[in-house]
Design an enzyme around this catalytic site. Structure first.
Site, short mmCIF file in Angstrom:
data_model
loop_
_atom_site.label_atom_id
_atom_site.label_comp_id
_atom_site.label_asym_id
_atom_site.label_seq_id
_atom_site.Cartn_x
_atom_site.Cartn_y
_atom_site.Cartn_z
N SER A 52 0.83 -1.21 0.00
CA SER A 52 0.00 0.00 0.00
C SER A 52 0.86 1.26 0.00
CB SER A 52 -0.90 0.03 1.24
OG SER A 52 -1.66 -1.16 1.32
N1 SAH Z 1 -0.57 -5.11 4.13
C1 SAH Z 1 0.18 -5.02 2.89
C2 SAH Z 1 -0.71 -4.89 1.67
C3 SAH Z 1 -0.93 -6.21 1.05
S1 SAH Z 1 -1.94 -6.18 -0.38
C4 SAH Z 1 1.16 -3.86 3.00
O1 SAH Z 1 1.80 -3.77 4.00
O2 SAH Z 1 1.30 -3.09 2.08
C5 SAH Z 1 -3.36 -7.02 0.23
C6 SAH Z 1 -3.19 -8.48 0.54
O3 SAH Z 1 -4.48 -8.95 0.88
C7 SAH Z 1 -2.71 -9.34 -0.62
O4 SAH Z 1 -1.52 -9.96 -0.24
C8 SAH Z 1 -3.84 -10.35 -0.81
O5 SAH Z 1 -3.40 -11.64 -1.14
C9 SAH Z 1 -4.50 -10.33 0.56
N2 SAH Z 1 -5.87 -10.82 0.58
C10 SAH Z 1 -6.86 -10.70 -0.34
N3 SAH Z 1 -7.97 -11.34 0.07
C11 SAH Z 1 -7.69 -11.88 1.29
C12 SAH Z 1 -8.42 -12.67 2.20
N4 SAH Z 1 -9.68 -13.06 1.98
N5 SAH Z 1 -7.81 -13.04 3.36
C13 SAH Z 1 -6.52 -12.69 3.63
N6 SAH Z 1 -5.77 -11.95 2.78
C14 SAH Z 1 -6.35 -11.56 1.63
#
Ligand code: SAH
Length: 261
Positions: A105
């Protein structure tokens, strides 16, 4: 402020008609030290530290007031968490690829979400607060959160990313972060209730499990897809049966998917 009652046992929340001003920032707790040996990408040690401080100064300029959030973001090397090819851009205010079709993000988004999520928690209470993150991804936001609260639980549905985050975080030896592999739409019931919940992936609605796993008085920050765009929703549980929702910014997150992979 509009509210709604649970209907047939399912929690509901309700949008007030006007956006709320952000809560006044809490006075921060003194930052707890993390071992400073997160692996640095080759050759960008000092330069990355300067870039990180510039990033944090820009965040403060853009209106982020919670100095504990700023301190935490100043202490976590974001370049360690992005794909190596993008490490030199790690301190720009943009989302970047982390592999497996997912992104880290934007710093502004992380800062704003954490500031809003933690605002109701008085600084002395943060040390014992338990926070759930849905969507570990590379583990960056989880590492920032671990600087801010007593215990972080972070769940990821892609095994490869869950393992990648574990690798990214291993040398940091963060003792107060639990990484869980699973479908985060169910929350993580075993560690509930939470003092805050933050989601990094956008669904069509907020899962009931998240609403139920939130403590009374706590906030949930999550992007939701509505009318062809995504809005960052802030939901506060105002009583055991009342939730109050405010729409914040228009945002762009990856989709909240069903099941694990
Ligand atoms: N927190 C991260 C952003 C990750 S992007 C940061 O520090 O920038 C969002 C993540 O959500 C992705 O890795 C994706 O695989 C995960 N995601 C999507 N649907 C999900 C679900 N149902 N349960 C857990 N994770 C999920």
């Amino acid at each position: 402020m509009a509210r709604s009652k649970p209907l047939n046992g399912a929690p509901r929340y309700f949008a007030p008609s006007r956006p709320q001003a952000p809560s006044p920032a809490a006075r921060p707790t003194p930052p707890r030290r993390l071992p400073a040996d997160l692996p640095a990408a080759a050759g960008i040690g000092m330069a990355s530290e300067r870039a990180r401080l510039r990033m944090v100064a820009a965040l403060a300029q853009s209106g982020v007031r919670d100095s504990a959030v700023l301190d935490a973001m100043a202490s976590i090397p974001r370049h360690v968490f992005v794909e190596q090819a993008f490490a030199s851009r790690a301190y720009e205010d943009c989302s970047l690829p982390i592999g497996h079709g997912q992104t880290i993000s934007r710093p502004t988004t992380v800062a704003r979400m954490l500031e809003h999520a933690l605002a109701p928690i008085a600084p002395p209470a943060r040390a014992s607060a338990v926070v759930l993150e849905v969507g570990t991804g590379c583990g960056y936001q989880a590492a920032v959160l671990a600087r801010l609260v007593g215990q972080v639980v972070s769940i990821e549905r892609l095994r490869a990313l869950h393992e990648q985050a574990r690798g990214n975080l291993r040398s940091a030896r963060i003792g107060n972060l639990r990484l869980v592999f699973g479908d985060g739409r169910d929350g993580v019931g075993s560690m509930a209730p939470y003092d805050a919940i933050v989601a990094a992936a956008a669904g069509d609605r907020i899962p009931d499990a998240w609403l139920m796993q939130l403590k009374v008085g706590a906030r949930l920050l999550a992007p939701v897809s509505e009318d062809g765009r995504q809005t960052l929703q802030m939901i506060e549980r105002t009583s055991p049966s009342d939730w109050q929702m405010t729409r914040l910014d228009t945002v762009r997150f990856v989709p909240l998917r069903v099941g694990t992979n």
